[in-house]
Design an enzyme around this catalytic site. Structure first.
Site, short mmCIF file in Angstrom:
data_model
loop_
_atom_site.label_atom_id
_atom_site.label_comp_id
_atom_site.label_asym_id
_atom_site.label_seq_id
_atom_site.Cartn_x
_atom_site.Cartn_y
_atom_site.Cartn_z
CE1 TYR A 148 -3.32 2.87 0.31
CE2 TYR A 148 -2.33 3.34 2.45
CZ TYR A 148 -3.18 3.69 1.40
OH TYR A 148 -3.87 4.88 1.46
NE ARG A 155 -2.80 7.47 -4.24
CZ ARG A 155 -3.77 7.09 -3.42
NH1 ARG A 155 -4.98 6.87 -3.89
NH2 ARG A 155 -3.53 6.89 -2.13
CE1 TYR A 208 -4.72 10.33 7.55
CE2 TYR A 208 -4.12 8.56 6.08
CZ TYR A 208 -5.07 9.22 6.83
OH TYR A 208 -6.35 8.75 6.85
NE ARG A 221 -9.80 12.01 5.40
CZ ARG A 221 -9.07 10.96 5.75
NH1 ARG A 221 -9.43 9.73 5.39
NH2 ARG A 221 -7.97 11.13 6.44
CD GLU A 354 -11.55 1.77 2.91
OE1 GLU A 354 -10.46 1.43 3.45
OE2 GLU A 354 -11.64 2.17 1.75
C1 LIG Z 1 -9.23 4.35 4.93
C2 LIG Z 1 -8.36 5.26 4.45
O1 LIG Z 1 -7.77 5.22 3.24
C3 LIG Z 1 -8.13 4.30 2.23
C4 LIG Z 1 -7.17 4.50 1.13
C5 LIG Z 1 -7.40 5.39 0.11
C6 LIG Z 1 -6.38 5.64 -0.95
O2 LIG Z 1 -5.20 5.42 -0.70
O3 LIG Z 1 -6.78 6.06 -2.04
C7 LIG Z 1 -8.63 6.07 0.03
C8 LIG Z 1 -9.61 5.81 0.92
C9 LIG Z 1 -9.54 4.57 1.72
O4 LIG Z 1 -9.89 3.53 0.86
C10 LIG Z 1 -7.95 6.42 5.29
O5 LIG Z 1 -6.80 6.83 5.17
O6 LIG Z 1 -8.80 6.93 6.04
#
Ligand SMILES: C=C(O[C@@H]1C=C(C(=O)O)C=C[C@H]1O)C(=O)O
Length: 360
Positions: A148, A155, A208, A221, A354
């Site tokens: 990840y 990205r 983050y 979000r 999620e």
């Molecule tokens: C759950 C989270 O992230 C996840 C990861 C994401 C991404 O990397 O595109 C987008 C939303 C979620 O699927 C979060 O960071 O709150």
């Protein structure tokens, strides 16, 4: 329902059986893309259903479903450096795949760079929703970086090099998939007005701290979109090919696309190991991002409630939690909401659930 059939929304999405033909339900409806949630990856490819992408998210053939994106405008398709796309003069749906590799950052960067080039060249500048289906998401790559994080690095580098402003990033999902490799797809608008939303309960993902990986995740979000049917005059004859689209169609409809949301407060995962608490925190997070106060803070006329989510996808790490999650979701969402449940891994190994959705 009759109302909807007489005046379909410009862009719409529904969940169908995988085996069902995505033939238009009524005249004037065209398929832009199909995200088939099946057992094995396939595509993207161009078919008479626009762009088709099969993401490996269902353990068995029978468990899957197809997410079908339709439009009231005729569709054209093409391919740019491996990104397959379909567009209707107002919306662009595109998809790509990074095959299994020892590490993903460089290939992800290339793929996202191609995607951003494409949106720029075709004039669909406003990305409003992205999905990333990541195999072995919590496992390490050959350099011992979690896949990840490896993906996020590539990205983020693509967005950075394309000088894409963080505050314009769109809603996204980055979720586990079966098998290896990364499949992704995205939607972008030409003249629809897109407003990215952050959540007062959470730190922006793109801020983050470093402990979660070398580059932060590139997403907002939620994205609010005021969809327009015929654009505001920016469409050219070339990309508004429609003889059968109404000539002066200036209908709009609003949607709020909510990112994959989990049990994260600030930047920290909360309630490790406790499924019910994680579901409740996730629902509180969604309620917070879509609610009136946050909508007003982002300049929107009104907010939404959990019962306004009419389609949702719920990702559950452990199959034994599915019943509890279904029960809590049934309590929170409207009875008529379409909710799909998938048993896959989540981007952080301490997250059990999620939820993403679309409100109207
Ligand atoms: C759950 C989270 O992230 C996840 C990861 C994401 C991404 O990397 O595109 C987008 C939303 C979620 O699927 C979060 O960071 O709150």
């Amino acid at each position: 329902m009759t109302d909807v059939a007489l005046s379909p929304d410009t862009l719409d999405v529904e969940f169908r059986e995988r085996t069902e033909e995505a033939a238009p339900d009524f005249p004037g409806v065209h398929t832009l893309g199909v995200v088939d949630h099946g057992p094995r990856p396939a595509g993207p490819s161009l078919t008479r259903r626009g762009v088709e992408l099969t993401v490996p998210m269902a353990a068995a053939e029978a468990d899957g479903f197809a997410e079908v994106w339709t439009t009231t405008r005729p569709v054209r398709t093409g391919c740019h450096r491996g990104i397959h796309y379909a567009y209707d003069g107002e919306h662009l749906f595109c998809a790509g795949r990074v095959p299994a590799a020892r590490s993903y950052a460089r290939r992800t960067e290339e793929a996202y760079t191609a995607l951003l080039e494409l949106t720029g060249e075709l004039g669909y500048h406003s990305l409003f929703r992205m999905w990333n289906f990541i195999g072995r998401i919590n496992e390490d790559n050959a350099d011992r970086l979690e896949i990840y994080r490896d993906f996020c690095l590539g990205r983020a580098t693509a967005f950075e090099k394309s000088r894409y402003p963080l505050r314009r990033l769109s809603a996204a999902t980055g979720i586990g998939a079966l098998g290896e490799g990364i499949s992704f797809c995205a939607l972008s608008a030409k003249s629809g007005i897109c407003t990215p939303l952050e959540n007062p309960r959470q730190i922006a993902a793109y801020h983050y701290p470093r402990r979660y990986g070398p580059k932060s995740p590139s997403f907002a979000r939620a994205t609010h979109v005021r969809h327009t049917a015929a654009g505001t005059g920016t469409g050219t004859a070339e990309d508004a090919p429609s003889q059968d689209a109404p000539a002066h169609d200036h209908r709009t409809h609003d949607r709020l696309y909510v990112s994959g949301t989990a049990s994260i407060v600030g930047h920290a995962s909360v309630h490790a190991g406790r499924i019910e608490e994680q579901v409740r925190t996730t629902l509180d997070n969604i309620a917070g991002v879509i609610g009136d106060a946050n909508a007003a803070a982002h300049g929107l006329a009104h907010g939404y409630r959990l019962t306004d989510l009419y389609r949702a996808k719920v990702y559950v790490r452990h199959a034994e939690h599915l019943d509890a999650v279904r029960r809590l979701c049934a309590e929170a969402f409207a009875p008529e909401a379409e909710i799909a449940f998938l048993n896959v891994d989540i981007c952080r190994s301490d997250l059990l659930v999620e939820i993403e959705g679309i409100a109207r």
